[in-house]
Design a protein around this motif. Structure first.
Motif, PDB file in Angstrom:
ATOM      1  N   GLY A  17       0.783  -1.224   0.000  1.00 46.81           N
ATOM      2  CA  GLY A  17       0.000   0.000   0.000  1.00 46.81           C
ATOM      3  C   GLY A  17       0.814   1.272   0.000  1.00 46.81           C
ATOM      4  O   GLY A  17       0.264   2.368   0.176  1.00 46.81           O
ATOM      5  N   PRO A  72       1.746   6.968   0.672  1.00 39.56           N
ATOM      6  CA  PRO A  72       0.771   5.880   0.566  1.00 39.56           C
ATOM      7  C   PRO A  72       0.134   5.918  -0.816  1.00 39.56           C
ATOM      8  O   PRO A  72       0.013   6.984  -1.432  1.00 39.56           O
ATOM      9  N   LEU A  73      -0.280   4.780  -1.316  1.00 43.93           N
ATOM     10  CA  LEU A  73      -0.882   4.734  -2.649  1.00 43.93           C
ATOM     11  C   LEU A  73      -2.201   5.494  -2.703  1.00 43.93           C
ATOM     12  O   LEU A  73      -2.661   5.859  -3.791  1.00 43.93           O
ATOM     13  N   SER A  74      -2.784   5.766  -1.560  1.00 47.71           N
ATOM     14  CA  SER A  74      -4.008   6.567  -1.520  1.00 47.71           C
ATOM     15  C   SER A  74      -3.773   8.005  -1.983  1.00 47.71           C
ATOM     16  O   SER A  74      -4.729   8.728  -2.286  1.00 47.71           O
ATOM     17  N   ARG A  75      -2.510   8.435  -2.047  1.00 47.72           N
ATOM     18  CA  ARG A  75      -2.188   9.778  -2.539  1.00 47.72           C
ATOM     19  C   ARG A  75      -2.363   9.883  -4.048  1.00 47.72           C
ATOM     20  O   ARG A  75      -2.341  10.980  -4.613  1.00 47.72           O
ATOM     21  N   ASP A 102      -4.562   9.219  -7.548  1.00 46.18           N
ATOM     22  CA  ASP A 102      -5.916   9.024  -8.049  1.00 46.18           C
ATOM     23  C   ASP A 102      -6.017   7.808  -8.955  1.00 46.18           C
ATOM     24  O   ASP A 102      -7.088   7.238  -9.134  1.00 46.18           O
ATOM     25  N   HIS A 147      -5.619  -3.247  -0.984  1.00 42.99           N
ATOM     26  CA  HIS A 147      -5.380  -1.911  -0.438  1.00 42.99           C
ATOM     27  C   HIS A 147      -6.268  -0.857  -1.092  1.00 42.99           C
ATOM     28  O   HIS A 147      -6.053   0.335  -0.895  1.00 42.99           O
ATOM     29  N   LYS A 148      -7.243  -1.335  -1.880  1.00 40.73           N
ATOM     30  CA  LYS A 148      -8.230  -0.443  -2.497  1.00 40.73           C
ATOM     31  C   LYS A 148      -7.574   0.652  -3.332  1.00 40.73           C
ATOM     32  O   LYS A 148      -7.923   1.836  -3.242  1.00 40.73           O
ATOM     33  N   VAL A 149      -6.620   0.235  -4.149  1.00 37.42           N
ATOM     34  CA  VAL A 149      -5.904   1.162  -5.020  1.00 37.42           C
ATOM     35  C   VAL A 149      -6.562   1.178  -6.399  1.00 37.42           C
ATOM     36  O   VAL A 149      -6.665   0.128  -7.040  1.00 37.42           O
ATOM     37  N   TYR A 169      -6.553   1.184 -10.112  1.00 39.43           N
ATOM     38  CA  TYR A 169      -5.489   0.926 -11.091  1.00 39.43           C
ATOM     39  C   TYR A 169      -6.082   0.470 -12.407  1.00 39.43           C
ATOM     40  O   TYR A 169      -7.235   0.030 -12.481  1.00 39.43           O
ATOM     41  N   SER A 200     -10.078  -1.266  -7.023  1.00 40.45           N
ATOM     42  CA  SER A 200     -11.271  -0.653  -6.455  1.00 40.45           C
ATOM     43  C   SER A 200     -11.496   0.704  -7.080  1.00 40.45           C
ATOM     44  O   SER A 200     -10.577   1.436  -7.345  1.00 40.45           O
ATOM     45  N   GLY A 201     -12.734   1.042  -7.322  1.00 43.87           N
ATOM     46  CA  GLY A 201     -13.053   2.279  -7.996  1.00 43.87           C
ATOM     47  C   GLY A 201     -12.956   2.073  -9.485  1.00 43.87           C
ATOM     48  O   GLY A 201     -12.492   1.052  -9.982  1.00 43.87           O
TER      49      GLY A 201
END
Length: 278
Positions: A185, A227-230, A232, A251-253, A255, A274-275
């Motif tokens: 993550g 963190p990969l949450s940074r 989009d 990790h809900k990244v 991609y 995710s997303g």
């Protein structure tokens, strides 16, 4: 006599690193002759390169050190994973629209984007990568902003406090960056002075996209970049393993997997993390 012009120890050391990369193993005497300096000077250069983790000395010679720092050498990076970087860049191009302000870091992945920007103008392009500056300097329709700072010949980029300050004075629509490792993550990089510039770039963009070839997944380096949450969106080529992609899912990244054309079909595959991946 050397056929390689030198202007001081830093450019010479970068050239030595490049030469050792190409040869694999070289004697100190050969390097002294090639670069037209004394053996004592060569040993000082090799001591510094060994301290950086770029080469490994042995009695009478030196070999390439297969380390993360050695992989930062721009000459090395320009030669590796070219099809994978091209596939990721083709997908990244679809995120850019005329009129945008686009920031590119000093990665060879973003250089592949720079090679393709002439089809999307007008644009403002901001970068600290000399390779990209040289490539785009004559392109019509591109307002090019070079980020100054301390020039690092090993990376062919401008770094340091003044570069960070220049980045912090700007706000761009989208930033494309790459890094040396992703795991658990987080994005990692092995060099602290690179990390500080990349972090400033992330803070100066409305949208951040991380570009990776599959060899970066499942690896760590010395410094946590972010963190990969940074990001989009994370773009990776289709060489990524199922296990590596599953970790991104965990990790809900967001991609997308970008096809290299080596398998059936080309372009970005529908599967994402995710997303919707944007």
């Amino acid at each position: 006599m050397s056929n390689v012009p030198q202007r001081g120890p830093a450019p010479r050391q970068a050239s030595i690193a490049e030469y050792v990369l190409a040869q694999g193993e070289v004697s100190a005497a050969e390097l002294a002759e090639r670069f037209d300096v004394s053996l004592m000077t060569i040993h000082r250069d090799l001591d510094e390169l060994e301290r950086q983790g770029i080469v490994r000395k042995f009695r009478g010679g030196v070999t390439a050190q297969p380390s993360g720092v050695f992989e930062s050498n721009v000459s090395y990076r320009l030669k590796t994973m070219r099809a994978e970087k091209a596939a990721v860049a083709e997908r990244a191009l679809k995120l850019i629209e005329p009129g945008m302000a686009v920031m590119l870091d000093d990665s060879t992945s973003t250089l592949e984007i720079a090679r393709r920007l002439r089809s999307i103008t007008p644009l403002t392009v901001v970068t600290n990568f000399l390779e990209a500056i040289n490539l785009l300097s004559q392109e019509r329709g591109i307002h090019l902003m070079g980020l100054g700072g301390d020039f690092d010949p090993l990376h062919s980029s401008f770094l340091g406090v003044s570069c960070v300050e220049a980045v912090q004075s700007l706000q761009v629509d989208i930033c494309f960056t790459s890094t040396s490792a992703v795991s658990g993550g987080f994005a990692y990089h092995q060099e602290q002075h690179i990390v500080s510039v990349k972090r400033a770039m992330l803070d100066s963009a409305s949208r951040n996209v991380l570009l990776l070839d599959h060899s970066k997944l499942g690896r760590v380096a010395l410094h946590r970049l972010a963190p990969l949450s940074r990001f989009d969106l994370l773009l990776v080529d289709d060489g990524a393993s199922t296990r590596a992609l599953r970790e991104l899912d965990e990790h809900k990244v967001p991609y997308e997997v970008c096809g290299t054309g080596r398998e059936a079909g080309t372009g970005s595959e529908a599967g994402t993390g995710s997303g919707d991946g944007g």
